[in-house]
Design a protein around this motif. Structure first.
Motif, PDB file in Angstrom:
ATOM      1  N   ALA A   8      -9.791   7.377  -5.133  1.00  0.00           N
ATOM      2  CA  ALA A   8      -8.848   8.351  -5.690  1.00  0.00           C
ATOM      3  C   ALA A   8      -7.636   8.448  -4.788  1.00  0.00           C
ATOM      4  O   ALA A   8      -7.762   8.798  -3.616  1.00  0.00           O
ATOM      5  N   PRO A   9      -6.443   8.125  -5.288  1.00  0.00           N
ATOM      6  CA  PRO A   9      -5.249   8.180  -4.451  1.00  0.00           C
ATOM      7  C   PRO A   9      -4.701   9.587  -4.399  1.00  0.00           C
ATOM      8  O   PRO A   9      -5.081  10.454  -5.186  1.00  0.00           O
ATOM      9  N   SER A  10      -3.764   9.804  -3.454  1.00  0.00           N
ATOM     10  CA  SER A  10      -3.056  11.068  -3.431  1.00  0.00           C
ATOM     11  C   SER A  10      -1.942  10.991  -4.445  1.00  0.00           C
ATOM     12  O   SER A  10      -1.367   9.944  -4.661  1.00  0.00           O
TER      13      SER A  10
ATOM     14  N   MET B 116       1.853   7.907  -9.372  1.00  0.00           N
ATOM     15  CA  MET B 116       0.704   7.187  -8.858  1.00  0.00           C
ATOM     16  C   MET B 116       1.164   6.168  -7.823  1.00  0.00           C
ATOM     17  O   MET B 116       2.205   5.518  -8.002  1.00  0.00           O
ATOM     18  N   GLU B 117       0.373   6.020  -6.755  1.00  0.00           N
ATOM     19  CA  GLU B 117       0.691   5.073  -5.688  1.00  0.00           C
ATOM     20  C   GLU B 117      -0.419   4.040  -5.556  1.00  0.00           C
ATOM     21  O   GLU B 117      -1.594   4.342  -5.774  1.00  0.00           O
ATOM     22  N   SER B 118      -0.047   2.827  -5.179  1.00  0.00           N
ATOM     23  CA  SER B 118      -1.030   1.764  -5.036  1.00  0.00           C
ATOM     24  C   SER B 118      -1.850   1.964  -3.770  1.00  0.00           C
ATOM     25  O   SER B 118      -1.281   2.147  -2.689  1.00  0.00           O
ATOM     26  N   PRO B 119      -3.184   1.899  -3.862  1.00  0.00           N
ATOM     27  CA  PRO B 119      -4.014   2.053  -2.663  1.00  0.00           C
ATOM     28  C   PRO B 119      -4.137   0.761  -1.866  1.00  0.00           C
ATOM     29  O   PRO B 119      -4.695   0.768  -0.767  1.00  0.00           O
ATOM     30  N   VAL B 120      -3.655  -0.357  -2.426  1.00  0.00           N
ATOM     31  CA  VAL B 120      -3.778  -1.642  -1.745  1.00  0.00           C
ATOM     32  C   VAL B 120      -2.472  -2.417  -1.882  1.00  0.00           C
ATOM     33  O   VAL B 120      -1.614  -2.087  -2.687  1.00  0.00           O
ATOM     34  N   ALA B 121      -2.359  -3.489  -1.086  1.00  0.00           N
ATOM     35  CA  ALA B 121      -1.235  -4.412  -1.192  1.00  0.00           C
ATOM     36  C   ALA B 121      -1.699  -5.667  -1.926  1.00  0.00           C
ATOM     37  O   ALA B 121      -2.857  -6.068  -1.836  1.00  0.00           O
ATOM     38  N   GLY B 122      -0.799  -6.265  -2.678  1.00  0.00           N
ATOM     39  CA  GLY B 122      -1.153  -7.484  -3.386  1.00  0.00           C
ATOM     40  C   GLY B 122      -0.166  -7.784  -4.497  1.00  0.00           C
ATOM     41  O   GLY B 122       0.952  -7.255  -4.522  1.00  0.00           O
ATOM     42  N   THR B 123      -0.589  -8.617  -5.455  1.00  0.00           N
ATOM     43  CA  THR B 123       0.256  -9.041  -6.569  1.00  0.00           C
ATOM     44  C   THR B 123      -0.283  -8.464  -7.871  1.00  0.00           C
ATOM     45  O   THR B 123      -1.480  -8.544  -8.146  1.00  0.00           O
ATOM     46  N   VAL B 124       0.603  -7.877  -8.659  1.00  0.00           N
ATOM     47  CA  VAL B 124       0.202  -7.246  -9.918  1.00  0.00           C
ATOM     48  C   VAL B 124      -0.204  -8.331 -10.921  1.00  0.00           C
ATOM     49  O   VAL B 124       0.563  -9.252 -11.208  1.00  0.00           O
TER      50      VAL B 124
ATOM     51  N   GLU C  59       0.836  -1.189   0.000  1.00  0.00           N
ATOM     52  CA  GLU C  59       0.000   0.000   0.000  1.00  0.00           C
ATOM     53  C   GLU C  59       0.881   1.252   0.000  1.00  0.00           C
ATOM     54  O   GLU C  59       1.891   1.311   0.701  1.00  0.00           O
ATOM     55  N   ASP C  60       0.519   2.253  -0.825  1.00  0.00           N
ATOM     56  CA  ASP C  60       1.234   3.529  -0.974  1.00  0.00           C
ATOM     57  C   ASP C  60       2.564   3.386  -1.697  1.00  0.00           C
ATOM     58  O   ASP C  60       3.342   4.346  -1.757  1.00  0.00           O
ATOM     59  N   GLN C  61       2.844   2.227  -2.271  1.00  0.00           N
ATOM     60  CA  GLN C  61       4.082   2.062  -3.038  1.00  0.00           C
ATOM     61  C   GLN C  61       3.920   2.708  -4.407  1.00  0.00           C
ATOM     62  O   GLN C  61       2.899   2.529  -5.074  1.00  0.00           O
ATOM     63  N   PRO C  62       4.921   3.490  -4.887  1.00  0.00           N
ATOM     64  CA  PRO C  62       4.831   4.072  -6.229  1.00  0.00           C
ATOM     65  C   PRO C  62       4.720   2.970  -7.282  1.00  0.00           C
ATOM     66  O   PRO C  62       5.460   1.981  -7.235  1.00  0.00           O
ATOM     67  N   ILE C  63       3.783   3.154  -8.222  1.00  0.00           N
ATOM     68  CA  ILE C  63       3.603   2.133  -9.252  1.00  0.00           C
ATOM     69  C   ILE C  63       3.799   2.669 -10.668  1.00  0.00           C
ATOM     70  O   ILE C  63       4.155   1.910 -11.566  1.00  0.00           O
TER      71      ILE C  63
END
Length: 431
Positions: A89-91, A49-57, A33-37
């Protein structure tokens, strides 16, 4: 497991789509979560853009250079939760600034190509070697632009091992690392190091610059006028000012040149203007001088703007030049700081050359380019009326103009008026 669809949010700038500048992830990666993607470029800025969730792409919406519409799928992420979801909507954080000039460029909406995740039996063969990543525990973060970081990842270079020639790592530092290794020392003269051919996709800032420059040359009939100016007295005055500057920034030639330009422009209003040739067919002659400063950055050429330059003294101009250049090069310049110029000044600094033919920053109608100061012998008339040879510091000043709006006589007369002020620097500080 659940499939989370992250849709490109409305970035709040009235845009319908954004360009993929670069990915920080690939299919199969684990993200937090919040990692730049991804880095996405609009007509106004580049945002991270940052990921709003954790998981696998699971899949990505295309390759760098592709367009993604607002509200369309950007990334699909497999999460540990239940049920599918749409992204809030992410920051976002502005990391680069808009392109030089303000020409509106319509980019056609493209279909969204999708990168599918490989089947389990294909995963091993499809996997690429993992790039070297920056090791944890560094005393200080490595400073580099998104473009430099993306290139380092592609080359498998650990940025922590690259020695920057300055306060942050640039493309030239990566080149030096590739050529000379971690020490980045110098090889003795001899056979040049071989380099393989390289194909570089023109995307992001570089594509915007290319489009703007092509539009400028396509629409504007340029002409360039160059004059030689004796800046011997000006350089002496600059040295004296710097000797007594205290804690103020060191003066270069540019603040003094800007003062001369601003004092001369009221008599040549056709130069401090913008030409709307798309629809209105109107030339707007501006009273205030909002001076664009062409600035080279890792991402390409940007033009931060000195607002109301006519109201600032040389020290205020020097401070503003430094502040805006630092903001542009660090990617912190705002959209307001990179728009609305009425005239642009472009200088190559120590690389100034003998003469330049700069390209106009459309929709402006003129651009001014000072060149390198060179000491040369010069004939002068002494008090006795005879000729003698003296050492003089000479500089060529170039101006490119839109011939639809500015006549050659106007451009030449303007430069001659600026020349008078620069060759008699006491006039710069009158009134």
């Amino acid at each position: 497991m659940a499939l989370f669809t992250f849709k490109l949010p409305d970035i709040g700038e009235g845009i319908a789509q954004a360009e993929i500048v670069g990915w920080h992830i690939k299919v199969g990666d684990r993200v937090e979560e919040d990692q730049p993607i991804a880095d996405m470029m609009t007509d106004k800025a580049t945002v991270e853009m940052e990921s709003p969730v954790a998981g696998t792409v699971v899949r990505l919406a295309g390759e760098p250079g592709d367009q993604v519409s607002i509200g369309a799928m950007l990334v699909e992420i497999e999460t540990a939760g239940e049920g599918a979801a749409a992204a809030p909507a992410p920051s976002v954080e502005t990391v680069e600034a808009e392109t030089p000039g303000e020409a509106e460029i319509a980019v056609p909406v493209q279909a969204e190509p999708v990168v599918q995740a490989p089947a389990p039996q294909e995963a091993k063969s499809a996997a690429k070697p993992e790039p070297i990543v920056e090791p944890a525990g560094h005393a200080a973060p490595v400073l580099a632009s998104p473009a430099v970081r993306a290139r380092a990842r592609e080359l498998g270079i650990d940025l922590a091992l690259v020695k920057p020639n300055g306060d942050h790592v640039r493309h030239t530092d990566l080149d030096a690392y590739l050529l000379y290794g971690a020490g980045q020392g110098y090889r003795p003269a001899g056979r040049a190091a071989p380099r393989a051919d390289e194909q570089v996709k023109v995307i992001g800032m570089r594509r915007r610059i290319a489009e703007n420059m092509a539009a400028s040359k396509r629409h504007i009939p340029h002409f360039t006028y160059v004059e030689e100016i004796d800046v011997t007295a000006l350089e002496e005055a600059r040295t004296q000012l710097n000797d007594h500057r205290g804690d103020r920034p060191k003066l270069t030639m540019l603040p003094l040149l800007i003062v001369a330009i601003c004092k001369t422009l009221p008599d040549f209003p056709m130069l401090n203007a913008r030409y709307d040739d798309d629809e209105a067919g109107v030339v707007t002659r501006h009273g205030a001088v909002h001076l664009g400063m062409a600035t080279q950055t890792d991402a390409g050429l940007m033009v931060p703007v000195i607002r109301d330059a006519q109201d600032k003294n040389v020290w205020q101009l020097a401070t503003e030049i430094r502040r805006l250049a630092d903001a542009a090069r660090s990617g912190k310049a705002t959209s307001a700081e990179l728009s609305g110029s009425t005239l642009t000044l472009t200088s190559l600094g120590p690389l100034g050359g003998i003469a330049t033919t700069p390209v106009i920053n459309r929709p402006e109608v003129a651009i001014i380019g000072p060149n390198r100061v060179i000491e040369r012998p010069m004939f002068v008339t002494n008090k006795m009326g005879s000729k003698e040879i003296v050492a003089a510091k000479l500089m060529n000043l170039s101006i490119s103009c839109d011939h639809r709006v500015v006549d050659g006589w106007d451009a030449a007369s303007f430069v001659q008026a600026v020349r008078k002020l620069l060759e008699t620097p006491v006039l710069l500080f009158e009134g």
